[in-house]
Motif scaffolding. Structure first.
Motif, PDB file in Angstrom:
ATOM      1  N   ILE A 113       1.487 -19.291 -47.966  1.00  0.00           N
ATOM      2  CA  ILE A 113       2.080 -17.844 -48.240  1.00  0.00           C
ATOM      3  C   ILE A 113       1.101 -16.949 -48.184  1.00  0.00           C
ATOM      4  CG2 ILE A 113       3.139 -16.382 -49.874  1.00  0.00           C
ATOM      5  CD1 ILE A 113       4.547 -18.646 -50.773  1.00  0.00           C
ATOM      6  N   ASP A 114      -0.354 -17.219 -48.699  1.00  0.00           N
ATOM      7  CA  ASP A 114      -1.244 -16.202 -48.656  1.00  0.00           C
ATOM      8  C   ASP A 114      -1.773 -16.151 -47.076  1.00  0.00           C
ATOM      9  OD1 ASP A 114      -3.365 -14.763 -50.107  1.00  0.00           O
ATOM     10  OD2 ASP A 114      -4.838 -16.137 -49.457  1.00  0.00           O
ATOM     11  N   SER A 115      -2.039 -17.028 -46.361  1.00  0.00           N
ATOM     12  CA  SER A 115      -2.238 -16.929 -45.122  1.00  0.00           C
ATOM     13  C   SER A 115      -1.222 -16.455 -44.300  1.00  0.00           C
ATOM     14  CB  SER A 115      -2.558 -18.457 -44.495  1.00  0.00           C
ATOM     15  OG  SER A 115      -2.931 -18.542 -43.126  1.00  0.00           O
ATOM     16  N   THR A 116       0.210 -16.724 -44.519  1.00  0.00           N
ATOM     17  CA  THR A 116       1.027 -15.676 -43.652  1.00  0.00           C
ATOM     18  C   THR A 116       1.031 -14.612 -44.118  1.00  0.00           C
ATOM     19  OG1 THR A 116       2.298 -17.999 -43.817  1.00  0.00           O
ATOM     20  CG2 THR A 116       3.541 -15.872 -43.434  1.00  0.00           C
ATOM     21  N   MET A 117       0.892 -13.971 -45.288  1.00  0.00           N
ATOM     22  CA  MET A 117       0.835 -12.574 -45.446  1.00  0.00           C
ATOM     23  C   MET A 117      -0.380 -11.932 -44.909  1.00  0.00           C
ATOM     24  SD  MET A 117       3.461 -12.449 -47.317  1.00  0.00           S
ATOM     25  CE  MET A 117       3.229 -10.860 -47.801  1.00  0.00           C
ATOM     26  N   TYR A 118      -1.384 -12.387 -44.843  1.00  0.00           N
ATOM     27  CA  TYR A 118      -2.626 -11.875 -44.178  1.00  0.00           C
ATOM     28  C   TYR A 118      -2.351 -11.969 -42.765  1.00  0.00           C
ATOM     29  CZ  TYR A 118      -7.239 -11.719 -41.928  1.00  0.00           C
ATOM     30  OH  TYR A 118      -8.159 -11.436 -41.306  1.00  0.00           O
ATOM     31  N   SER A 119      -1.722 -12.779 -42.171  1.00  0.00           N
ATOM     32  CA  SER A 119      -1.235 -12.890 -40.521  1.00  0.00           C
ATOM     33  C   SER A 119      -0.180 -11.651 -40.628  1.00  0.00           C
ATOM     34  CB  SER A 119      -0.773 -14.210 -40.426  1.00  0.00           C
ATOM     35  OG  SER A 119      -0.427 -14.503 -38.960  1.00  0.00           O
ATOM     36  N   LEU A 120       0.747 -11.564 -41.317  1.00  0.00           N
ATOM     37  CA  LEU A 120       1.550 -10.501 -41.065  1.00  0.00           C
ATOM     38  C   LEU A 120       0.939  -9.194 -41.196  1.00  0.00           C
ATOM     39  CD1 LEU A 120       4.599 -11.817 -42.878  1.00  0.00           C
ATOM     40  CD2 LEU A 120       4.660 -11.298 -40.443  1.00  0.00           C
ATOM     41  N   GLN A 121       0.153  -9.095 -42.204  1.00  0.00           N
ATOM     42  CA  GLN A 121      -0.607  -7.605 -42.649  1.00  0.00           C
ATOM     43  C   GLN A 121      -1.613  -7.267 -41.618  1.00  0.00           C
ATOM     44  OE1 GLN A 121      -2.522  -7.784 -46.286  1.00  0.00           O
ATOM     45  NE2 GLN A 121      -3.096  -5.649 -46.294  1.00  0.00           N
ATOM     46  N   TYR A 122      -2.335  -8.050 -40.949  1.00  0.00           N
ATOM     47  CA  TYR A 122      -3.560  -7.630 -39.902  1.00  0.00           C
ATOM     48  C   TYR A 122      -3.010  -8.270 -38.336  1.00  0.00           C
ATOM     49  CZ  TYR A 122      -6.129  -6.665 -44.081  1.00  0.00           C
ATOM     50  OH  TYR A 122      -6.593  -6.312 -45.058  1.00  0.00           O
ATOM     51  N   GLY A 123      -1.761  -8.762 -38.207  1.00  0.00           N
ATOM     52  CA  GLY A 123      -1.417  -9.098 -36.822  1.00  0.00           C
ATOM     53  C   GLY A 123      -2.206 -10.077 -36.467  1.00  0.00           C
ATOM     54  N   GLU A 124      -2.708 -11.067 -37.016  1.00  0.00           N
ATOM     55  CA  GLU A 124      -3.577 -12.130 -36.667  1.00  0.00           C
ATOM     56  C   GLU A 124      -2.889 -12.991 -35.271  1.00  0.00           C
ATOM     57  OE1 GLU A 124      -5.622 -16.190 -38.397  1.00  0.00           O
ATOM     58  OE2 GLU A 124      -3.786 -15.320 -39.422  1.00  0.00           O
ATOM     59  N   ARG A 125      -4.001 -13.133 -34.473  1.00  0.00           N
ATOM     60  CA  ARG A 125      -3.720 -13.716 -33.304  1.00  0.00           C
ATOM     61  C   ARG A 125      -4.467 -15.069 -33.208  1.00  0.00           C
ATOM     62  NH1 ARG A 125      -1.335 -10.722 -28.627  1.00  0.00           N
ATOM     63  NH2 ARG A 125      -0.295  -9.028 -29.284  1.00  0.00           N
ATOM     64  N   SER A 126      -4.182 -15.704 -32.224  1.00  0.00           N
ATOM     65  CA  SER A 126      -4.966 -17.168 -31.803  1.00  0.00           C
ATOM     66  C   SER A 126      -6.055 -16.542 -31.081  1.00  0.00           C
ATOM     67  CB  SER A 126      -3.894 -18.083 -31.141  1.00  0.00           C
ATOM     68  OG  SER A 126      -4.761 -19.119 -30.600  1.00  0.00           O
ATOM     69  N   PRO A 127      -7.185 -17.250 -31.306  1.00  0.00           N
ATOM     70  CA  PRO A 127      -8.410 -16.812 -30.540  1.00  0.00           C
ATOM     71  C   PRO A 127      -8.553 -17.273 -29.096  1.00  0.00           C
ATOM     72  CG  PRO A 127      -9.050 -18.428 -31.972  1.00  0.00           C
ATOM     73  CD  PRO A 127      -7.517 -18.210 -32.215  1.00  0.00           C
ATOM     74  N   THR A 128      -7.354 -17.666 -28.507  1.00  0.00           N
ATOM     75  CA  THR A 128      -7.439 -18.233 -27.085  1.00  0.00           C
ATOM     76  C   THR A 128      -6.852 -17.203 -26.127  1.00  0.00           C
ATOM     77  OG1 THR A 128      -5.007 -18.859 -27.404  1.00  0.00           O
ATOM     78  CG2 THR A 128      -6.411 -20.515 -28.009  1.00  0.00           C
ATOM     79  N   ALA A 129      -6.974 -17.525 -24.701  1.00  0.00           N
ATOM     80  CA  ALA A 129      -6.885 -16.596 -23.720  1.00  0.00           C
ATOM     81  C   ALA A 129      -5.292 -16.054 -23.700  1.00  0.00           C
ATOM     82  CB  ALA A 129      -6.858 -17.322 -22.070  1.00  0.00           C
ATOM     83  N   TRP A 130      -4.336 -16.926 -24.188  1.00  0.00           N
ATOM     84  CA  TRP A 130      -2.966 -16.250 -24.376  1.00  0.00           C
ATOM     85  C   TRP A 130      -2.803 -15.596 -25.600  1.00  0.00           C
ATOM     86  CZ3 TRP A 130       1.441 -19.614 -27.076  1.00  0.00           C
ATOM     87  CH2 TRP A 130       2.777 -19.001 -27.051  1.00  0.00           C
ATOM     88  N   ARG A 131      -3.347 -15.760 -26.681  1.00  0.00           N
ATOM     89  CA  ARG A 131      -3.490 -14.657 -27.854  1.00  0.00           C
ATOM     90  C   ARG A 131      -2.232 -14.591 -28.340  1.00  0.00           C
ATOM     91  NH1 ARG A 131      -7.345 -12.415 -29.808  1.00  0.00           N
ATOM     92  NH2 ARG A 131      -6.438 -10.509 -29.988  1.00  0.00           N
ATOM     93  N   PRO A 132      -1.566 -15.607 -28.763  1.00  0.00           N
ATOM     94  CA  PRO A 132      -0.052 -15.405 -29.433  1.00  0.00           C
ATOM     95  C   PRO A 132      -0.297 -15.034 -30.862  1.00  0.00           C
ATOM     96  CG  PRO A 132      -0.561 -17.733 -29.447  1.00  0.00           C
ATOM     97  CD  PRO A 132      -1.843 -17.194 -28.493  1.00  0.00           C
ATOM     98  N   TYR A 133       0.663 -14.431 -31.364  1.00  0.00           N
ATOM     99  CA  TYR A 133       0.632 -14.019 -33.012  1.00  0.00           C
ATOM    100  C   TYR A 133       0.694 -15.199 -33.711  1.00  0.00           C
ATOM    101  CZ  TYR A 133       1.137  -8.970 -32.057  1.00  0.00           C
ATOM    102  OH  TYR A 133       0.875  -7.665 -31.746  1.00  0.00           O
ATOM    103  N   LEU A 134       0.139 -15.461 -34.645  1.00  0.00           N
ATOM    104  CA  LEU A 134       0.238 -16.605 -35.558  1.00  0.00           C
ATOM    105  C   LEU A 134       1.309 -16.619 -36.831  1.00  0.00           C
ATOM    106  CD1 LEU A 134      -3.484 -17.698 -35.697  1.00  0.00           C
ATOM    107  CD2 LEU A 134      -1.845 -18.534 -34.242  1.00  0.00           C
TER     108      LEU A 134
END
Length: 168
Positions: A113-134
């Motif tokens: 839940i903590d990681s998901t909240m961070y991902s939603l708050q900051y728009g976290e993306r994968s560090p690959t060439a495709w860069r999808p939202y996580l």
């Protein structure tokens, strides 16, 4: 209390059974993604998204399918000792060990839940060439872990009722 336990078990088992039966077909999604990956690499330009999408599909497949496999008693067990025990001893051991599983899943859910909240708050993306939202896969993981906790509680209630001599 028994009627509450039975209604809880019916409700959770029904949700996890239906979801598990749907998620079971996720294997075909993974096969389709990987088939497209092979075809695109052979005949076209390689797709950037296929391998990572297959990984996401696999994570959703086993995280959301976990409660169903527990419900169907299809989870992996260490049968060195457990397999030869009588049913009552197995129920006691399951009741004891499920407490540790619930603790582990609780810690996983807290971190998820903590990681998901961070991902939603900051728009976290994968560090690959495709860069999808996580956030979509992180939400799926949190839902799967929460459903696993609910299924563990259901299994614990079943063991308690069986140890009390009731039919489940």
């Amino acid at each position: 209390m028994t009627s509450f336990m039975r209604s809880y078990m019916r409700f959770v088992d029904a949700i996890n059974y239906r979801l598990g039966r749907c998620i079971m077909y996720g294997i075909f999604v993974m096969v389709g993604i990987l088939l497209w990956s092979s075809i695109s690499k052979t005949f076209f330009l390689p797709s950037l998204w296929t391998l990572e999408m297959a990984q996401f599909a696999m994570v959703a497949y086993y995280i959301l399918g976990g409660p169903y496999s527990m419900q169907m008693q299809a989870n992996v067990r260490m049968d060195l000792l457990y397999g030869g025990w009588p049913a009552k001893k197995k129920m006691w051991m399951d009741s004891f060990t499920i407490v540790f599983l619930l603790f582990y899943l609780g810690v996983m859910l807290y971190g998820g839940i903590d990681s998901t909240m961070y991902s939603l708050q900051y728009g976290e993306r994968s560090p690959t060439a495709w860069r999808p939202y996580l956030w979509p896969i992180k939400i799926a993981m949190c839902v799967g872990i929460a459903l696993m906790i609910l299924q563990c509680i259901s299994e614990l209630m079943k063991d308690i009722l069986r140890l009390g001599g009731e039919e489940v």
